[in-house]
Design a protein around this motif. Structure first.
Motif, PDB file in Angstrom:
ATOM      1  N   TYR A   1     -20.097  28.419 -22.286  1.00 45.34           N
ATOM      2  CA  TYR A   1     -21.220  27.845 -21.534  1.00 45.34           C
ATOM      3  C   TYR A   1     -21.499  26.425 -22.036  1.00 45.34           C
ATOM      4  O   TYR A   1     -21.476  26.165 -23.236  1.00 45.34           O
ATOM      5  CB  TYR A   1     -22.480  28.704 -21.691  1.00 45.34           C
TER       6      TYR A   1
ATOM      7  N   ALA B   1     -19.171  23.327 -11.000  1.00 42.59           N
ATOM      8  CA  ALA B   1     -19.214  24.535 -10.157  1.00 42.59           C
ATOM      9  C   ALA B   1     -19.831  25.728 -10.867  1.00 42.59           C
ATOM     10  O   ALA B   1     -20.456  26.580 -10.231  1.00 42.59           O
ATOM     11  CB  ALA B   1     -17.806  24.882  -9.685  1.00 42.59           C
ATOM     12  N   THR B   2     -19.685  25.796 -12.189  1.00 42.32           N
ATOM     13  CA  THR B   2     -20.077  27.043 -12.882  1.00 42.32           C
ATOM     14  C   THR B   2     -20.826  26.836 -14.196  1.00 42.32           C
ATOM     15  O   THR B   2     -21.217  27.813 -14.836  1.00 42.32           O
ATOM     16  CB  THR B   2     -18.821  27.893 -13.204  1.00 42.32           C
ATOM     17  N   GLN B   3     -20.989  25.595 -14.641  1.00 39.69           N
ATOM     18  CA  GLN B   3     -21.594  25.268 -15.944  1.00 39.69           C
ATOM     19  C   GLN B   3     -20.790  25.874 -17.102  1.00 39.69           C
ATOM     20  O   GLN B   3     -21.291  25.999 -18.228  1.00 39.69           O
ATOM     21  CB  GLN B   3     -23.064  25.718 -15.992  1.00 39.69           C
ATOM     22  N   CYS B   4     -19.549  26.256 -16.812  1.00 37.83           N
ATOM     23  CA  CYS B   4     -18.685  26.830 -17.846  1.00 37.83           C
ATOM     24  C   CYS B   4     -17.325  26.148 -17.833  1.00 37.83           C
ATOM     25  O   CYS B   4     -16.974  25.459 -16.882  1.00 37.83           O
ATOM     26  CB  CYS B   4     -18.457  28.329 -17.605  1.00 37.83           C
TER      27      CYS B   4
ATOM     28  N   LYS C   1     -19.410  34.590 -11.960  1.00 46.65           N
ATOM     29  CA  LYS C   1     -20.767  34.042 -11.805  1.00 46.65           C
ATOM     30  C   LYS C   1     -21.844  34.978 -12.355  1.00 46.65           C
ATOM     31  O   LYS C   1     -22.816  34.538 -12.961  1.00 46.65           O
ATOM     32  CB  LYS C   1     -21.049  33.748 -10.321  1.00 46.65           C
TER      33      LYS C   1
ATOM     34  N   ILE D   1     -22.239  34.554 -15.990  1.00 47.33           N
ATOM     35  CA  ILE D   1     -22.871  33.275 -16.329  1.00 47.33           C
ATOM     36  C   ILE D   1     -24.389  33.404 -16.183  1.00 47.33           C
ATOM     37  O   ILE D   1     -25.155  32.988 -17.064  1.00 47.33           O
ATOM     38  CB  ILE D   1     -22.339  32.132 -15.433  1.00 47.33           C
TER      39      ILE D   1
ATOM     40  N   TYR E   1     -25.778  35.431 -18.983  1.00 47.38           N
ATOM     41  CA  TYR E   1     -25.816  34.638 -20.223  1.00 47.38           C
ATOM     42  C   TYR E   1     -27.056  33.741 -20.231  1.00 47.38           C
ATOM     43  O   TYR E   1     -27.779  33.655 -21.218  1.00 47.38           O
ATOM     44  CB  TYR E   1     -24.550  33.783 -20.347  1.00 47.38           C
TER      45      TYR E   1
END
Lengths: 475, 194
Positions: free
Chosen positions: A26, A155-158, B184, B187, B190
């Motif tokens: 993250y 797109a995903t913050q990851c 997703k 995420i 988290y």
């Protein structure tokens, strides 16, 4: 299990582990600039995706921007299109933290992040720029990524990353007077070479590191990538907390107290084991310059360029190619070399402290007539501070002009190009062939050597006691 | 992304160490807003004279050498994070880069663009350069499924490392974003627990 600081931050950001593959990590803060982001936004469009967490991305235009006349339309139509595209992407994807050319928060991405309080201890930070390692100075895991990865974060913050190995580099003892963070970093890279820390994330430690200001720590962490490291970090302490406190995006009140409790835990456990450990004696370091075409080719300013018998046989062709490009020969002294250009700026040395050091040296002196000097503040806030502290008058009286913020001659995407064959003493981070313009020859150095070179020319600098560039004290 | 298949090809040799991303694609070419056309400027300052004419002594301008495999000295791709370097390598038509050592960010960028970076031992690398020197038509075989590279001039092979996730991505032509988008829910969980 005892943990390193790196382990603590990494482990706290693991969303999942891919079996026999990378970690899904993250990202707390994403910095974004105009050059490495347009294709990522195109990718989102093609997949019909929104930006997942727009408030976690800070956008600034810096790489491809002019450093004069920023109030006027950018002349080069291709550059203008890139800046317009950046603005269109910010608007279309509803990005709240967008700092275009002329904005009071605009500047070099790795300078505006810390100075606005976006960069905070314990974070994971990425940007489509290899010098993202700068933010490690605050005790963060910060590293550069490619454009596909920029798209992943938007797109995903990851991001998917393999866990790097850990290395600790300890600088015992104290730096001599007039030896700066840049010298420490160039010394370290000259010892490790440009690939010596590839695959590692480095923690910097020891007395000499503890004694550095935040600005200096940023210079050291900034250059981590130049020895191949994924990034470099320094455990946060009072110096760090004092810098972050009261900055605009820093936590306030109760939130600050809560964060402080956490931040104070951010250090390597006493018995934690690193994959690699190196120790250097900081008192051994003298002001550094580079003589070749990668940042690992550095030496003490009073030394001589290595002779061929000091170079591995396998590397001799590349070595001679490099010296030929520079117009240097093995065994020559760098202090005999002429200089044509001096560049003060970049994410490595474009902070207020660098301007203080430069101004303090040139105060009451005059710029050498044959030298073209580009002084480029890292941000509008640095520029403002230069004026508020009276440095502007000192610089002007010494014959220097101040340009407007941006990456400028560090990578010469704009018009700030050193002509072919000319020598530039540069406070930036890379002396690669053509980095500062096709055919340009770069000598990397700290702001003090740059100031001395701008006033005297390299060939008039005299080493005193093998330690300092002349007998004046600047720092 | 295109699926990666076994490649048998002659190679383009570049026996220089520490080839940095500013050599692969100089910064002045980074003004584009799409991924096309970078192959024309791969190694631009080594490849072209100031007037745009080709430099005869550079390997890409030597008709003796061609192929889908670039073989370079150690520490290839050091320097900047610019993915434009990977787009330039791919745009020129290379599918594999062989070296004894790669810079981290370039390696990631290559993999994210369907280019396979293959790390071989220094000795194996030297033998490739020797074989190409003796006969520019000599070929390498790169088999991703078996993680094996063969110097067809000597018949010698080495296995190379790649994590099984990335290997599958390349073989199936998938990318990391597809994977992350499928996670997703993890995420969001988290973020709630943070």
């Amino acid at each position: 299990m005892k943990k390193t600081l790196f382990d603590k931050i990494w482990d706290a950001h693991v969303v999942s582990e891919v079996a026999n593959g990378p970690t899904q990590l993250y990202i707390d803060r994403h910095f974004c600039h105009e050059v490495t982001s347009p294709q990522a936004f195109n990718g989102l469009r093609a997949r019909e995706l929104k930006v997942f967490r727009p408030e976690k991305t800070t956008m600034t235009a810096d790489h491809n921007t002019p450093t004069i006349n920023q109030d006027q339309p950018v002349k080069d139509p291709i550059s203008r299109n890139q800046l317009d595209t950046f603005a269109r992407n910010a608007a279309e994807f509803n990005m709240p933290l967008f700092y275009p050319l002329g904005h009071e928060k605009n500047g070099v991405v790795h300078i505006i992040g810390p100075e606005n309080g976006f960069t905070q201890p314990g974070m994971t930070i990425v940007c489509g720029d290899s010098h993202t390692s700068t933010h490690g100075a605050f005790g963060t895991i910060a590293f550069g990524i490619g454009t596909s990865e920029v798209e992943m974060v938007l797109a995903t913050q990851c991001i998917l990353q393999n866990r790097p190995k850990t290395m600790r580099i300890t600088f015992s003892g104290k730096l001599e007077k007039n030896v700066l963070a840049k010298d420490l970093a160039l010394y370290m890279i000259s010892k490790l070479t440009t690939g010596g820390a590839t695959g590692y994330f480095v923690e910097y430690a020891g007395e000499a590191i503890r004694n550095l200001s935040m600005e200096e720590r940023m210079t050291v962490c900034n250059l981590s990538i130049e020895m191949g490291a994924r990034g470099g970090l320094i455990a946060p302490d009072e110096t760090t907390f004092n810098y972050v406190k009261d900055r605009e995006f820093a936590p306030k009140g109760e939130e600050w107290d809560k964060k402080m409790e956490f931040w104070k835990t951010l250090k390597t456990d006493d018995d934690a084991v690193f994959d690699s450990e190196l120790v250097f004696d900081a008192s051994e370091i003298e002001p550094m310059v580079t003589y070749g075409t990668n940042p690992g080719m550095g030496m003490g300013i009073s030394g001589t360029i290595p002779t061929l018998d000091e170079i591995d046989e396998a590397g001799r062709i590349s070595y001679m190619k490099s010296l030929d490009y520079m117009g240097f020969k093995p065994g020559e002294k760098m202090l005999d070399k002429p200089v044509d250009y001096v560049f003060l700026g970049s994410c490595t040395n474009g902070r207020i402290e660098d301007f203080r050091i430069f101004a303090n040296y040139v105060k009451g002196k005059k710029k050498a007539d044959n030298i073209t000097a580009w002084l480029v503040p890292g941000s509008w806030q640095v520029e403002k501070q230069i004026r508020e502290e009276g440095l502007y008058e000192i610089l002007t009286e010494a014959g220097f002009q101040l340009r407007q913020p941006g990456c400028s001659a560090c990578l010469a995407m704009n018009d700030d190009k050193v002509p072919a064959g000319k020598y530039a003493v540069s406070t930036s981070n890379r002396n690669f062939e053509g980095r500062q313009g096709p055919g340009a020859r770069t000598i990397l150095a700290g702001p003090l050597v740059a100031a001395a070179a701008a006033v005297l020319g390299m060939n008039k600098l005299q080493p005193t006691g093998n330690r300092i560039v002349d007998n004046t004290t600047y720092h | 992304m295109e699926k990666f298949k076994t490649i048998i090809s002659s190679v383009v040799p570049l026996p220089i160490e520490n080839v940095d991303t500013d050599q692969i694609i100089p910064a002045r070419f980074l003004k584009a807003t799409d991924k096309n056309g970078f192959g024309d400027n791969l190694f631009a300052d080594w490849r072209y004279n100031k007037d745009g004419s080709p430099k005869q002594d550079f390997v890409l301008n030597n008709p003796k050498y061609s192929g889908e495999i670039l073989v370079a000295g150690k520490n290839f791709g050091s320097g900047s994070s610019r993915e434009h370097a990977a787009w330039a390598v791919a745009g020129y038509g290379f599918k594999v880069v062989v070296s004894s050592f790669f810079a981290d960010i370039f390696r990631n960028n290559a993999l994210n663009n369907g280019i396979l970076p293959v790390v071989v031992s220094p000795g194996f690398l030297a033998e490739i350069f020797e074989a190409v020197d003796a006969n520019p038509g000599n070929t390498l075989t790169v088999n991703l499924e078996e993680q094996k590279i063969t110097n067809n001039a000597t018949g010698k092979s080495e296995t190379f490392e790649i994590n099984s996730y990335k290997k599958e991505c390349l073989l199936k032509g998938l990318d990391d974003i597809d994977y992350l988008l499928s996670k997703k829910d993890l995420i969001e969980a988290y973020e709630k627990n943070k």
